[in-house]
Design an enzyme around this catalytic site. Structure first.
Site, PDB file in Angstrom:
ATOM      1  N   THR A  71       0.943  -1.258   0.000  1.00  0.00           N
ATOM      2  CA  THR A  71       0.071  -0.246  -0.032  1.00  0.00           C
ATOM      3  C   THR A  71       0.997   1.382   0.124  1.00  0.00           C
ATOM      4  O   THR A  71       0.632   2.180  -0.626  1.00  0.00           O
ATOM      5  CB  THR A  71      -0.827   0.079   1.341  1.00  0.00           C
ATOM      6  OG1 THR A  71      -1.855  -1.145   0.893  1.00  0.00           O
ATOM      7  CG2 THR A  71      -1.866   1.231   1.255  1.00  0.00           C
ATOM      8  N   ASN A 142      -5.141  -8.724  -8.106  1.00  0.00           N
ATOM      9  CA  ASN A 142      -5.317  -9.746  -7.074  1.00  0.00           C
ATOM     10  C   ASN A 142      -6.550 -10.402  -6.820  1.00  0.00           C
ATOM     11  O   ASN A 142      -6.705 -11.371  -5.961  1.00  0.00           O
ATOM     12  CB  ASN A 142      -5.248  -8.653  -5.781  1.00  0.00           C
ATOM     13  CG  ASN A 142      -5.969  -7.464  -6.080  1.00  0.00           C
ATOM     14  OD1 ASN A 142      -5.960  -6.669  -7.039  1.00  0.00           O
ATOM     15  ND2 ASN A 142      -7.088  -7.176  -4.948  1.00  0.00           N
ATOM     16  N   THR A 230      12.539   4.911  10.868  1.00  0.00           N
ATOM     17  CA  THR A 230      13.494   3.928  11.301  1.00  0.00           C
ATOM     18  C   THR A 230      13.128   2.703  10.484  1.00  0.00           C
ATOM     19  O   THR A 230      11.914   2.095  10.391  1.00  0.00           O
ATOM     20  CB  THR A 230      13.672   3.455  12.586  1.00  0.00           C
ATOM     21  OG1 THR A 230      13.816   4.570  13.369  1.00  0.00           O
ATOM     22  CG2 THR A 230      14.692   2.319  12.983  1.00  0.00           C
ATOM     23  N   CYS A 322     -10.129  -6.588   2.860  1.00  0.00           N
ATOM     24  CA  CYS A 322     -10.575  -5.055   3.159  1.00  0.00           C
ATOM     25  C   CYS A 322     -10.480  -5.343   4.887  1.00  0.00           C
ATOM     26  O   CYS A 322     -10.918  -6.058   5.283  1.00  0.00           O
ATOM     27  CB  CYS A 322     -11.459  -4.459   2.304  1.00  0.00           C
ATOM     28  SG  CYS A 322     -13.062  -4.597   3.023  1.00  0.00           S
TER      29      CYS A 322
HETATM   30  N1  PLP Z   1      -1.544  -4.430  -4.423  1.00  0.00           N
HETATM   31  C1  PLP Z   1      -2.045  -5.369  -4.699  1.00  0.00           C
HETATM   32  C2  PLP Z   1      -2.220  -6.033  -6.110  1.00  0.00           C
HETATM   33  C3  PLP Z   1      -2.331  -6.249  -3.438  1.00  0.00           C
HETATM   34  O1  PLP Z   1      -2.963  -7.538  -3.764  1.00  0.00           O
HETATM   35  C4  PLP Z   1      -2.291  -5.680  -2.200  1.00  0.00           C
HETATM   36  C5  PLP Z   1      -2.535  -6.286  -1.025  1.00  0.00           C
HETATM   37  O2  PLP Z   1      -3.699  -7.299  -0.955  1.00  0.00           O
HETATM   38  C6  PLP Z   1      -1.580  -4.517  -2.031  1.00  0.00           C
HETATM   39  C7  PLP Z   1      -1.222  -3.992  -3.184  1.00  0.00           C
HETATM   40  C8  PLP Z   1      -1.447  -3.979  -0.608  1.00  0.00           C
HETATM   41  O3  PLP Z   1      -0.321  -4.685  -0.021  1.00  0.00           O
HETATM   42  P1  PLP Z   1      -0.077  -4.696   1.570  1.00  0.00           P
HETATM   43  O4  PLP Z   1      -1.068  -5.574   1.841  1.00  0.00           O
HETATM   44  O5  PLP Z   1       1.244  -4.803   1.814  1.00  0.00           O
HETATM   45  O6  PLP Z   1      -0.438  -2.938   1.942  1.00  0.00           O
END
Ligand code: PLP
Length: 381
Positions: A71, A142, A230, A322
């Protein structure tokens, strides 16, 4: 034994990553910016992790910026370019919310996909002009596992928005395809450790030379002033070990898991003949990652189905995970033009590096039985 079929949400920590992490959970607690021996040791570990991760991502060590996960890497890519250069952001309609939200909130443009989830290249061309500064198209989705042809996207961007940087979210692709090769033409690449056997809360953004990205986290100037805070040393060390193991075993894993996925898909479609395999026509799964199976089951509601599956020991999901756990209608299925009622019966079964034949056997038994039970009960839609 229960069957964990939610690897796209998070995959188990690989033993190599756990072993690499352990010393940093016990003795090696130094802050890598400190000058003393503990600090130097942490710094060395961070540097080694950066070298290793860079190698499997086809990047130079100096191009790797450690983040708190996918994210942050996605937000950093979009918001960072807009902060550095202004202009307009463009992305596909099936991006993860970590890309979609920053693009939409900045007033950017969203490009449609076809019914199989492939970005519409004509619509992409139409969305581009010299005012566009960042274009984000994910390597693998995803929810439905569909792979994009990133090279074609990059070619079009270089012609129609020559000043734009191309970002790709490789979070779901990394377990299954060689991102070094597939994302070679991209300027910015996001990965997240917990999708390939590392720890939650660690990830990275590859920033190629020349891609102007302003920091979104400011403070102590770590990560060469690109991401203050950090560094998460244990996360980075575990991520590098998981990335190396994933890379080294990828070919065998893909062969093994795609055969399991196909057996699961074919078996479920035979047992529930009116189920629809999302984004797949004529059984051709060649444009999907090996671990992904997505079905829409008419006449059942995802939430009820997932509840029964969980009770019977099968962990699955409906769409993207989510925070609330609420099953909102999926923007991905809507973008594919999937009928809303059908989308209400969506089921994502995602396999991973340690999925076994027994997991598939259990799902083949449990899923059709749960569907039959819901249909017999006439659960209202
Ligand atoms: N991008 C994709 C395609 C994802 O599937 C996900 C997590 O489900 C993310 C970004 C976000 O990653 P994170 O869970 O490490 O914040």
């Amino acid at each position: 034994m229960p069957a964990y079929l939610d690897h796209a949400a998070s995959t188990p920590v690989r033993p190599e990553a756990a072993a690499a992490a352990l010393p940093f959970l016990t003795d090696l607690h130094g802050n890598p910016t400190a000058a003393h021996a503990w600090g130097r040791q942490a710094r060395r570990a961070l540097d080694d992790a950066r070298d290793d991760l860079a190698e499997v991502l086809g990047a130079r060590p100096g191009e790797v910026v450690f983040t708190s996960g996918g994210t942050e890497a996605d937000n950093q890519a979009i918001a960072g370019v807009l902060a550095a250069r202004g202009g307009v952001a463009v992305c596909s309609a099936i991006e993860h919310h970590a890309v979609l939200e920053p693009v939409e909130r900045s007033g950017g443009r969203v490009v449609r996909v076809d019914h199989r989830g492939t970005i519409d290249l004509d619509a992409l061309r139409d969305a581009l002009d010299p005012g566009v500064t960042v274009v984000s198209v994910m390597l693998a989705n995803n929810e439905i596992g569909v792979l994009q042809r990133l090279d074609e996207v990059v070619e079009i961007v270089r012609i129609h928005a020559p000043g734009a940087v191309v970002h790709t979210d490789a979070v779901q692709a990394f377990p299954w395809i060689d991102v070094a090769d597939a994302a070679a033409a991209a300027d910015l690449v996001s990965v997240s450790a917990h999708k390939f056997g590392g720890l939650k809360g660690s990830g990275a953004l590859v920033v190629r030379p020349g891609a102007a990205v302003a920091p979104i986290l400011r403070g102590g100037g770590q990560e060469r002033d690109r991401r203050s805070g950090t560094p998460n040393v244990v996360g980075a060390v575990a991520m590098a070990a998981a990335a190396r193991a994933t890379h080294d075993h990828r070919k065998a894993t893909v062969e093994r898991v795609s055969a399991l996925r196909d057996r699961l898909a074919d078996g479920l479609l035979a047992a529930v003949p009116d189920a629809v395999e999302t984004a797949v026509a004529g059984g051709d799964r060649s444009r999907k990652v090996a671990g992904s199976l997505h079905l829409c089951v008419p006449g059942v509601e995802s939430e009820a189905l997932l509840f029964l599956l969980d009770q019977a020991g099968v962990a699955a999901s409906a769409a993207a995970s989510c925070a609330s756990g609420a099953l909102d209608p999926s923007h991905v299925l809507a973008a594919l033009g999937c009928d809303r009622a059908l989308a209400g019966g969506s089921l994502r079964l995602s396999l991973g590096w340690n999925t076994t034949a027994a997991d598939v056997d259990l799902a083949l038994q449990v899923v059709p039985a749960a569907v039959a039970r819901l249909r017999a009960a006439g659960v209202p839609r």
